[in-house]
Enzyme design. Sequence first.
Site, PDB file in Angstrom:
ATOM      1  N   ASP A 291       0.404  -1.192  -0.153  1.00 18.32           N
ATOM      2  CA  ASP A 291      -0.018  -0.046   0.161  1.00 18.32           C
ATOM      3  C   ASP A 291       0.548   1.511  -0.239  1.00 18.32           C
ATOM      4  O   ASP A 291       2.336   1.621   0.252  1.00 18.32           O
ATOM      5  CB  ASP A 291      -1.086  -0.141   1.331  1.00 18.32           C
ATOM      6  CG  ASP A 291      -0.847  -0.834   2.251  1.00 18.32           C
ATOM      7  OD1 ASP A 291       1.090  -0.460   2.787  1.00 18.32           O
ATOM      8  OD2 ASP A 291      -1.099  -0.913   3.404  1.00 18.32           O
TER       9      ASP A 291
ATOM     10  N   GLU B 145      -5.847   3.852   3.679  1.00 20.50           N
ATOM     11  CA  GLU B 145      -5.570   4.624   4.903  1.00 20.50           C
ATOM     12  C   GLU B 145      -7.373   5.172   5.568  1.00 20.50           C
ATOM     13  O   GLU B 145      -7.679   5.067   5.981  1.00 20.50           O
ATOM     14  CB  GLU B 145      -5.003   4.914   5.259  1.00 20.50           C
ATOM     15  CG  GLU B 145      -3.442   5.490   5.742  1.00 20.50           C
ATOM     16  CD  GLU B 145      -2.967   4.294   7.170  1.00 20.50           C
ATOM     17  OE1 GLU B 145      -3.930   3.973   7.216  1.00 20.50           O
ATOM     18  OE2 GLU B 145      -1.713   3.888   7.126  1.00 20.50           O
TER      19      GLU B 145
END
Length: 442
Positions: free
Chosen positions: A102, A172
């Site tokens: 990520d 996130e």
Amino acid sequence: MRAFSALLPIVSLFSFTAIAQDIPALVDKQLGELVQTYKGIHAHPELSHHEEQTSALLAGELRNAGYTVTEHVGKYPDGSQAYGLVGILKNGTGPTLLVRADMDALPVVEETGVSYASHVKAKNPAGQEVGVMHACGHDVHVTTMVGVARTMAALKSQWHGTLMLVGQPSEETIDGAKAMMADHLYERFGKPDIAIALHDTSTLAAGQVGMTSGPALASSISYDVTMRGIGGHGSTPQAGKDPIVMAAEFIVELQTVVSRSEDPQDPAVITVGDIHGGTKRNIIPNEVKMELTTRAFSDKARQTIFDGITRTAKGVGVAAGVPENLMPVVKLLEDESTPVLYNDPALSLRVKAALVKALGAKNVSETPRIMGSEDFGVLGDDHKIPVTMFWLGAADPAKLAAAQAAGKELPGPHTSKFEPLPEPTLRTGVTAMSSVAIALLQ
């Protein structure tokens, strides 16, 4: 942010030729460059939905390593394009392995004091200027993927199948994996047989890794709760219905949902992380908005939380005497929710065996499940694809030992002082993930 473009690779300094066919040697040869790449990414973080330069850097590195790369993979519910990317390296017949990293950072003002600290400012979705920091270590994840891509390309004689490297945006905000799946990730690039990922942590020393089999991270479900009232002058509260008082009562009463409605052997968490209401000290506003995050491991606990939030909000409204058309509004945000991350037990055994072989048994530990959440499990396509994530130690061993001796914890992810130790963390991350990938593709 434009300065970040100077970090984009044109020709990699790392050569695949005339090098010993050994993972530690390959990692050591590129480690200096990887540390510099990490520091560059760390100094130039990008918020969720805005990972343009980070994605471009990763795409360039994967192309240099010989991968076929597709950028701008992913679509959000509003129709906007995501900065996800996919790198494919085919190497004969065999299984397809997905490895995810990520890329996004957090709205946190960095306070580590390192020479490569972030000083970036950006606008959040509400239009407020915020500091931006890789406070969750996704810079470690991206840099590790660069090293793994190079190592796997150099060691093609040792594995067979297809390697699918995924640079995922917006972890996130836990909508990045969904965005890539919504953009037909597997229909376009092939459905993997297995998927793996790593995540750094301050609870393990750099050089060590941790494993959890079965439920590893909790589900996360987001709610917006709006307390509606009747505004007026602060000097005459009896003429209105004060939503600020109602919000305060709601927050306090909400604590009993977990403590008195949920089975204590089935962990759950409710947190009110954001509250907004009012414009001036002597004005009673019409409404107060709150943002909630909830965590749980079971369907039963998730239902208990939903029922408790809904019941508590309504009860506060009734007790305050607001009219029916102004009762509190509870909204579940599907796009900001993610399921339990379930580490497939059989796959976890294979991953652990490869980690022990690569790092030694003393550096591989069993770790407990935690209430944190991740959207990596979404790539498991509702448990149709076995997935496993392991923990990568990122703490300075001396600082971690001192903290533990004092009964304290080091600053962890999502804090302004989260500080991975670059060189040993990256060395271990690339070595561990490459070793696991080769073991799974034999």
